[in-house]
Design a protein around this motif. Structure first.
Motif, PDB file in Angstrom:
ATOM      1  N   GLY A   1       0.779  -1.234   0.000  1.00 58.40           N
ATOM      2  CA  GLY A   1       0.000   0.000   0.000  1.00 58.40           C
ATOM      3  C   GLY A   1       0.809   1.281   0.000  1.00 58.40           C
ATOM      4  N   HIS A   2       2.134   1.160  -0.120  1.00 54.65           N
ATOM      5  CA  HIS A   2       2.963   2.365  -0.175  1.00 54.65           C
ATOM      6  C   HIS A   2       2.865   3.016  -1.559  1.00 54.65           C
ATOM      7  CE1 HIS A   2       4.750   1.485   3.699  1.00 54.65           C
ATOM      8  NE2 HIS A   2       5.018   0.254   3.301  1.00 54.65           N
ATOM      9  N   GLU A   3       3.112   4.314  -1.607  1.00 57.37           N
ATOM     10  CA  GLU A   3       3.170   5.042  -2.878  1.00 57.37           C
ATOM     11  C   GLU A   3       4.623   5.065  -3.332  1.00 57.37           C
ATOM     12  OE1 GLU A   3       0.523   6.037  -4.569  1.00 57.37           O
ATOM     13  OE2 GLU A   3      -0.725   5.208  -2.962  1.00 57.37           O
ATOM     14  N   VAL A   4       4.906   4.424  -4.452  1.00 51.90           N
ATOM     15  CA  VAL A   4       6.277   4.243  -4.929  1.00 51.90           C
ATOM     16  C   VAL A   4       6.561   5.165  -6.104  1.00 51.90           C
ATOM     17  CG1 VAL A   4       7.900   2.600  -5.966  1.00 51.90           C
ATOM     18  CG2 VAL A   4       6.346   1.837  -4.159  1.00 51.90           C
ATOM     19  N   VAL A   5       7.650   5.923  -6.001  1.00 51.70           N
ATOM     20  CA  VAL A   5       8.127   6.795  -7.078  1.00 51.70           C
ATOM     21  C   VAL A   5       9.528   6.309  -7.451  1.00 51.70           C
ATOM     22  CG1 VAL A   5       8.696   9.170  -7.743  1.00 51.70           C
ATOM     23  CG2 VAL A   5       6.818   8.729  -6.123  1.00 51.70           C
ATOM     24  N   ILE A   6       9.821   6.301  -8.752  1.00 56.25           N
ATOM     25  CA  ILE A   6      11.080   5.718  -9.231  1.00 56.25           C
ATOM     26  C   ILE A   6      11.879   6.734 -10.034  1.00 56.25           C
ATOM     27  CG2 ILE A   6      12.096   3.978 -10.776  1.00 56.25           C
ATOM     28  CD1 ILE A   6       9.679   2.173 -10.083  1.00 56.25           C
ATOM     29  N   ILE A   7      13.187   6.790  -9.757  1.00 49.67           N
ATOM     30  CA  ILE A   7      14.125   7.494 -10.631  1.00 49.67           C
ATOM     31  C   ILE A   7      15.200   6.504 -11.048  1.00 49.67           C
ATOM     32  CG2 ILE A   7      15.420   8.417  -8.645  1.00 49.67           C
ATOM     33  CD1 ILE A   7      16.251  10.776 -10.439  1.00 49.67           C
ATOM     34  N   ASP A   8      15.556   6.506 -12.330  1.00 52.74           N
ATOM     35  CA  ASP A   8      16.571   5.581 -12.848  1.00 52.74           C
ATOM     36  C   ASP A   8      17.141   6.184 -14.122  1.00 52.74           C
ATOM     37  OD1 ASP A   8      17.862   3.208 -14.113  1.00 52.74           O
ATOM     38  OD2 ASP A   8      16.809   2.093 -12.530  1.00 52.74           O
ATOM     39  N   ASN A   9      18.466   6.104 -14.295  1.00 54.00           N
ATOM     40  CA  ASN A   9      19.049   6.658 -15.523  1.00 54.00           C
ATOM     41  C   ASN A   9      19.167   5.625 -16.640  1.00 54.00           C
ATOM     42  OD1 ASN A   9      21.260   5.096 -14.822  1.00 54.00           O
ATOM     43  ND2 ASN A   9      22.648   6.810 -14.453  1.00 54.00           N
ATOM     44  N   LEU A  10      18.700   4.399 -16.375  1.00 58.08           N
ATOM     45  CA  LEU A  10      18.640   3.312 -17.368  1.00 58.08           C
ATOM     46  C   LEU A  10      20.016   2.880 -17.889  1.00 58.08           C
ATOM     47  CD1 LEU A  10      15.519   4.457 -19.462  1.00 58.08           C
ATOM     48  CD2 LEU A  10      15.587   3.017 -17.411  1.00 58.08           C
ATOM     49  N   CYS A  11      21.075   3.157 -17.131  1.00 58.41           N
ATOM     50  CA  CYS A  11      22.410   2.746 -17.600  1.00 58.41           C
ATOM     51  C   CYS A  11      22.601   1.244 -17.494  1.00 58.41           C
ATOM     52  CB  CYS A  11      23.518   3.495 -16.852  1.00 58.41           C
ATOM     53  SG  CYS A  11      23.833   2.921 -15.172  1.00 58.41           S
ATOM     54  N   ASN A  12      21.866   0.583 -16.596  1.00 61.80           N
ATOM     55  CA  ASN A  12      21.947  -0.879 -16.506  1.00 61.80           C
ATOM     56  C   ASN A  12      20.568  -1.464 -16.188  1.00 61.80           C
ATOM     57  OD1 ASN A  12      23.363  -3.327 -16.656  1.00 61.80           O
ATOM     58  ND2 ASN A  12      23.595  -3.429 -14.441  1.00 61.80           N
ATOM     59  N   SER A  13      19.560  -0.856 -16.794  1.00 60.21           N
ATOM     60  CA  SER A  13      18.190  -1.332 -16.613  1.00 60.21           C
ATOM     61  C   SER A  13      17.412  -1.007 -17.877  1.00 60.21           C
ATOM     62  CB  SER A  13      17.549  -0.676 -15.385  1.00 60.21           C
ATOM     63  OG  SER A  13      17.586   0.730 -15.488  1.00 60.21           O
ATOM     64  N   GLN A  14      16.162  -1.453 -17.931  1.00 62.88           N
ATOM     65  CA  GLN A  14      15.362  -1.302 -19.145  1.00 62.88           C
ATOM     66  C   GLN A  14      14.060  -0.553 -18.849  1.00 62.88           C
ATOM     67  OE1 GLN A  14      16.710  -4.393 -18.240  1.00 62.88           O
ATOM     68  NE2 GLN A  14      18.409  -4.147 -19.662  1.00 62.88           N
ATOM     69  N   ARG A  15      13.698   0.321 -19.761  1.00 63.14           N
ATOM     70  CA  ARG A  15      12.465   1.115 -19.618  1.00 63.14           C
ATOM     71  C   ARG A  15      11.234   0.217 -19.541  1.00 63.14           C
ATOM     72  NH1 ARG A  15       8.358   3.423 -19.310  1.00 63.14           N
ATOM     73  NH2 ARG A  15       7.803   5.590 -19.726  1.00 63.14           N
ATOM     74  N   GLN A  16      11.268  -0.932 -20.245  1.00 66.71           N
ATOM     75  CA  GLN A  16      10.080  -1.800 -20.264  1.00 66.71           C
ATOM     76  C   GLN A  16       9.800  -2.453 -18.916  1.00 66.71           C
ATOM     77  OE1 GLN A  16      12.796  -2.309 -22.250  1.00 66.71           O
ATOM     78  NE2 GLN A  16      13.258  -4.496 -22.512  1.00 66.71           N
ATOM     79  N   THR A  17      10.793  -2.421 -18.016  1.00 71.44           N
ATOM     80  CA  THR A  17      10.560  -2.958 -16.670  1.00 71.44           C
ATOM     81  C   THR A  17       9.436  -2.206 -15.974  1.00 71.44           C
ATOM     82  OG1 THR A  17      12.865  -3.645 -16.485  1.00 71.44           O
ATOM     83  CG2 THR A  17      11.650  -3.434 -14.423  1.00 71.44           C
ATOM     84  N   LEU A  18       9.299  -0.919 -16.279  1.00 67.37           N
ATOM     85  CA  LEU A  18       8.220  -0.126 -15.679  1.00 67.37           C
ATOM     86  C   LEU A  18       6.859  -0.679 -16.081  1.00 67.37           C
ATOM     87  CD1 LEU A  18       7.440   2.376 -13.980  1.00 67.37           C
ATOM     88  CD2 LEU A  18       7.441   3.691 -16.122  1.00 67.37           C
ATOM     89  N   ASP A  19       6.709  -1.053 -17.354  1.00 66.75           N
ATOM     90  CA  ASP A  19       5.441  -1.639 -17.821  1.00 66.75           C
ATOM     91  C   ASP A  19       5.145  -2.934 -17.072  1.00 66.75           C
ATOM     92  OD1 ASP A  19       5.261   0.430 -19.678  1.00 66.75           O
ATOM     93  OD2 ASP A  19       6.307  -0.723 -21.226  1.00 66.75           O
ATOM     94  N   SER A  20       6.194  -3.742 -16.882  1.00 66.07           N
ATOM     95  CA  SER A  20       6.016  -5.003 -16.153  1.00 66.07           C
ATOM     96  C   SER A  20       5.618  -4.742 -14.701  1.00 66.07           C
ATOM     97  CB  SER A  20       7.301  -5.836 -16.200  1.00 66.07           C
ATOM     98  OG  SER A  20       7.647  -6.145 -17.536  1.00 66.07           O
ATOM     99  N   LEU A  21       6.256  -3.742 -14.084  1.00 68.59           N
ATOM    100  CA  LEU A  21       5.923  -3.396 -12.701  1.00 68.59           C
ATOM    101  C   LEU A  21       4.467  -2.951 -12.578  1.00 68.59           C
ATOM    102  CD1 LEU A  21       9.032  -1.423 -11.344  1.00 68.59           C
ATOM    103  CD2 LEU A  21       8.234  -3.685 -10.667  1.00 68.59           C
ATOM    104  N   GLU A  22       4.025  -2.150 -13.524  1.00 70.02           N
ATOM    105  CA  GLU A  22       2.656  -1.647 -13.464  1.00 70.02           C
ATOM    106  C   GLU A  22       1.656  -2.779 -13.711  1.00 70.02           C
ATOM    107  OE1 GLU A  22       2.717   1.774 -16.058  1.00 70.02           O
ATOM    108  OE2 GLU A  22       3.415   3.070 -14.434  1.00 70.02           O
ATOM    109  N   SER A  23       2.074  -3.758 -14.523  1.00 71.48           N
ATOM    110  CA  SER A  23       1.230  -4.932 -14.751  1.00 71.48           C
ATOM    111  C   SER A  23       1.128  -5.776 -13.484  1.00 71.48           C
ATOM    112  CB  SER A  23       1.813  -5.773 -15.896  1.00 71.48           C
ATOM    113  OG  SER A  23       1.080  -6.953 -16.084  1.00 71.48           O
TER     114      SER A  23
END
Length: 336
Positions: free
Chosen positions: A24-46
């Motif tokens: 139930g926490h409100e999660v905000v994310i910052i990431d520069n994507l140097c070793n991660s993928q933008r599509q992970t956000l879609d998966s998280l929201e799913s």
């Protein structure tokens, strides 16, 4: 609680986001994507069924950090953002000190400026160095053997000094051992860019046909089967550890360092055998010379986490491998 995750689309950050959102926490994310993928956000929201505010940015960007902290009324920061290749840290130390130490200082200053004084820091068992005794407990002498470990220790020391100078701070440094595994949905997991440095993603790339074989660096250690032994911990257990630390910092002031591990040492061949069972495939192996700086064995004493946070790892090695393989199967389907 409103929580900012720096590096929140990375391996550990993304899995922690699922646990926090479910609580139930409100999660905000910052990431520069140097070793991660933008599509992970879609998966998280799913997975979470929530829209998660995301900022593509760097923790060294002070104005952006202040804007996020104020706009979203952030109450606690979980600081994952950091470069993590031991090998690269040795060849490009300035890059690591700038990002890991410099970035942390910018973040802390932004938090001070906006009066946010609850922080959970993503540290590492590499702060201990060569074991003087095992298992490592939190009182073990700190003598990192590589630049990466030194950056983690320097940030820990900065945070400890900060907490002494301002008693309003609540800080927990979580010393991870070897996180592997994936979310039970199979939608997120470990997906490093380039050739992996760590054992599990390397195994996954061998099984998926991207790499021809697994390099085993040394089979002549004084261990049960000659290969290095490590304390592997399921990433979802690790994520649960962050949720437990969040409860702690909400109620306690000061600075604490806490191990997150299972207290069990698994060998390279233990991991290979378990993954072969998960994938029903044989993993080809080539034994190479030992790597400089690799320890024969290390594992955690995690009693403090149980006493202080009420946390204990629950998942076994087979479930770590099963979940990693489920995630790998999803990637293989998407690639077709």
């Amino acid at each position: 609680m409103n929580i900012l995750l720096t590096g929140g689309l990375g391996f550990i950050g993304s899995h922690t986001a699922t646990v926090l959102a479910a609580e139930g926490h409100e999660v905000v994310i910052i990431d520069n994507l140097c070793n991660s993928q933008r599509q992970t956000l879609d998966s998280l929201e799913s997975i979470t069924g929530k829209e998660l505010p995301f900022y593509e940015g760097d923790v060294r960007d002070a104005p952006l950090l202040k804007e996020i902290l104020q706009k979203h009324h952030i109450e606690c920061v979980i600081h994952f953002a950091g470069l993590k290749s031991v090998a690269e840290s040795g060849t490009d130390p300035l890059k690591y000190f700038d990002n890991n130490v410099g970035g942390s200082i910018v973040l802390i200053e932004a938090m001070q400026a906006t009066n946010v004084k609850k922080l959970i820091f993503s540290s590492s068992a590499t702060v201990y160095g060569e074991p003087q005794y095992l298992p490592y407990d939190e009182d073990h002498p700190l003598a990192p053997m590589n630049v990466y470990g030194r950056t983690k220790l320097q940030v820990e020391e900065i945070l400890q000094d900060l907490s002494k100078s301002d008693l309003d701070w609540s800080i927990v440094c979580l010393r991870y051992f070897n996180p592997i595994g994936a979310h039970e949905s199979g939608l997120i997991g470990e997906l490093p860019q380039g050739i992996p440095n760590n054992l599990m993603p390397y195994i996954c790339q061998v099984v998926s046909g991207k790499l021809p074989h697994l390099n085993v660096f040394g089979d002549d250690y004084d261990t049960k089967d000659g290969t290095g032994e490590r304390d592997y911990i399921h990433v979802m257990d690790l994520a649960d550890g962050h949720a437990a630390a969040l409860e702690f910092v909400d109620k306690h002031k000061g600075w604490e360092a806490v191990n997150l591990g299972t207290g069990i040492a698994y060998s390279v061949y233990d991991l290979v055998s378990a993954f072969e069972k998960s994938s029903n495939q044989t993993i080809p192996k080539v034994v190479k010379e030992r790597r400089i700086g690799d320890l024969p064995i290390y594992y955690a004493k995690a009693d403090k986490a149980l006493v202080m946070l009420g946390w204990k790892a629950k998942r076994d090695l087979q479930s770590m491998c099963d979940s990693s393989w489920k995630y790998q199967e999803q990637l293989l389907k998407l690639a077709k």
